[in-house]
Scaffold this motif. Structure first.
Motif, mmCIF file in Angstrom:
data_model
loop_
_atom_site.group_PDB
_atom_site.id
_atom_site.type_symbol
_atom_site.label_atom_id
_atom_site.label_comp_id
_atom_site.label_asym_id
_atom_site.label_seq_id
_atom_site.Cartn_x
_atom_site.Cartn_y
_atom_site.Cartn_z
ATOM 1 N N ILE A 42 0.833 -1.209 0.000
ATOM 2 C CA ILE A 42 0.000 0.000 0.000
ATOM 3 C C ILE A 42 0.861 1.249 0.000
ATOM 4 O O ILE A 42 0.596 2.202 -0.752
ATOM 5 C CB ILE A 42 -0.961 -0.014 1.218
ATOM 6 N N ILE A 43 1.898 1.260 0.809
ATOM 7 C CA ILE A 43 2.788 2.432 0.881
ATOM 8 C C ILE A 43 3.462 2.673 -0.457
ATOM 9 O O ILE A 43 3.538 3.809 -0.933
ATOM 10 C CB ILE A 43 3.831 2.233 1.992
ATOM 11 N N SER A 47 2.672 6.081 -2.569
ATOM 12 C CA SER A 47 3.775 7.033 -2.706
ATOM 13 C C SER A 47 4.168 7.208 -4.167
ATOM 14 O O SER A 47 4.586 8.292 -4.571
ATOM 15 C CB SER A 47 4.980 6.597 -1.868
ATOM 16 N N GLY A 48 4.015 6.173 -4.975
ATOM 17 C CA GLY A 48 4.347 6.283 -6.396
ATOM 18 C C GLY A 48 3.453 7.271 -7.115
ATOM 19 O O GLY A 48 3.918 8.129 -7.860
ATOM 20 N N TRP A 49 2.134 7.174 -6.880
ATOM 21 C CA TRP A 49 1.201 8.096 -7.535
ATOM 22 C C TRP A 49 1.389 9.518 -7.038
ATOM 23 O O TRP A 49 1.339 10.469 -7.821
ATOM 24 C CB TRP A 49 -0.244 7.640 -7.336
ATOM 25 N N ARG A 50 1.589 9.668 -5.746
ATOM 26 C CA ARG A 50 1.805 11.013 -5.202
ATOM 27 C C ARG A 50 3.076 11.629 -5.773
ATOM 28 O O ARG A 50 3.119 12.813 -6.057
ATOM 29 C CB ARG A 50 1.913 10.964 -3.685
ATOM 30 N N ALA A 51 4.103 10.815 -5.900
ATOM 31 C CA ALA A 51 5.369 11.327 -6.418
ATOM 32 C C ALA A 51 5.220 11.820 -7.844
ATOM 33 O O ALA A 51 5.752 12.875 -8.197
ATOM 34 C CB ALA A 51 6.438 10.241 -6.346
ATOM 35 N N ILE A 52 4.500 11.082 -8.652
ATOM 36 C CA ILE A 52 4.309 11.501 -10.040
ATOM 37 C C ILE A 52 3.614 12.863 -10.084
ATOM 38 O O ILE A 52 4.029 13.753 -10.830
ATOM 39 C CB ILE A 52 3.495 10.441 -10.816
ATOM 40 N N GLN A 53 2.597 13.037 -9.270
ATOM 41 C CA GLN A 53 1.876 14.318 -9.251
ATOM 42 C C GLN A 53 2.770 15.448 -8.756
ATOM 43 O O GLN A 53 2.785 16.542 -9.328
ATOM 44 C CB GLN A 53 0.638 14.202 -8.371
ATOM 45 N N ARG A 54 3.542 15.205 -7.685
ATOM 46 C CA ARG A 54 4.403 16.265 -7.144
ATOM 47 C C ARG A 54 5.558 16.599 -8.083
ATOM 48 O O ARG A 54 5.950 17.754 -8.201
ATOM 49 C CB ARG A 54 4.923 15.866 -5.761
ATOM 50 N N LEU A 70 13.784 12.107 -3.417
ATOM 51 C CA LEU A 70 14.398 11.432 -2.282
ATOM 52 C C LEU A 70 13.334 10.939 -1.308
ATOM 53 O O LEU A 70 13.434 9.832 -0.779
ATOM 54 C CB LEU A 70 15.388 12.341 -1.564
ATOM 55 N N ASP A 71 12.312 11.736 -1.079
ATOM 56 C CA ASP A 71 11.235 11.317 -0.184
ATOM 57 C C ASP A 71 10.566 10.055 -0.731
ATOM 58 O O ASP A 71 10.291 9.108 0.012
ATOM 59 C CB ASP A 71 10.222 12.450 -0.029
ATOM 60 N N THR A 72 10.337 10.022 -2.027
ATOM 61 C CA THR A 72 9.735 8.850 -2.653
ATOM 62 C C THR A 72 10.664 7.648 -2.564
ATOM 63 O O THR A 72 10.222 6.525 -2.294
ATOM 64 C CB THR A 72 9.399 9.139 -4.123
ATOM 65 N N LEU A 73 11.957 7.876 -2.767
ATOM 66 C CA LEU A 73 12.927 6.791 -2.656
ATOM 67 C C LEU A 73 12.921 6.198 -1.250
ATOM 68 O O LEU A 73 12.935 4.972 -1.081
ATOM 69 C CB LEU A 73 14.321 7.298 -3.015
ATOM 70 N N LEU A 74 12.867 7.056 -0.235
ATOM 71 C CA LEU A 74 12.830 6.568 1.141
ATOM 72 C C LEU A 74 11.526 5.823 1.437
ATOM 73 O O LEU A 74 11.527 4.817 2.155
ATOM 74 C CB LEU A 74 13.033 7.721 2.117
ATOM 75 N N LEU A 75 10.410 6.299 0.890
ATOM 76 C CA LEU A 75 9.146 5.589 1.079
ATOM 77 C C LEU A 75 9.153 4.229 0.373
ATOM 78 O O LEU A 75 8.632 3.252 0.901
ATOM 79 C CB LEU A 75 7.979 6.438 0.582
#
Length: 147
Positions: A42-43, A47-54, A70-75
């Motif tokens: 789930i995480i 996080s993948g979809w949120r990262a694409i939008q951001r 980096l935040d996405t990589l850590l997630l």
């Protein structure tokens, strides 16, 4: 050396899992593993979809999306560690989920990129000339079929 680290880590994971299974039972350990796998998946998906939008938002504003990456990589690392069975990987994965621990790492990486590549602060504009090329349909000079 990395191989030795992985071997020691796996042995510790197995030993701790066996001790926990003795204490709470094998069925509970199995449920725990299934729950952490579901949480990790789930995480990673969210996080993948949120990262694409951001990232798209940052690029539209001519900003580097370093912190977001980096935040996405850590997630993703947290999700991967939660998917792996074992108490050590689960503990590290849960720690990586804490935003107040990810934020300083993201800021430090962003500052490092900006120091290393100050030319990326402004959008890169490449000047040059261009010529528009019009592609015409190719005319087949053969006789049409059936004649």
């Amino acid at each position: 050396m990395p191989l030795l680290f992985v071997i020691v880590w796996l042995v510790l994971e197995i030993l701790l899992t066996a001790r926990i299974a003795d204490a709470i039972g094998g069925g509970m350990v199995l449920l725990w593993f299934l729950a952490t796998v579901a949480l990790g998946v789930i995480i990673m998906r969210r996080s993948g979809w949120r990262a694409i939008q951001r990232i798209q938002t940052a690029m539209a504003q001519n900003e580097l999306p370093t912190r977001t990456l980096l935040d996405t990589l850590l997630l993703f690392a947290a999700g991967t560690l939660l998917i792996l069975p074992g108490p050590i990987s689960d503990a590290i994965g849960l720690v990586l989920l804490l935003p107040w621990l990810r934020a300083p790492a993201s800021r430090a990486a962003d500052a490092g990129v900006r120091r290393a590549r100050p030319d990326l602060r402004e959008p890169v504009i490449i000047e040059g000339e261009f010529e528009e090329v019009v592609v015409r349909e190719r005319v087949d000079r053969r006789d049409p079929p059936g004649d």
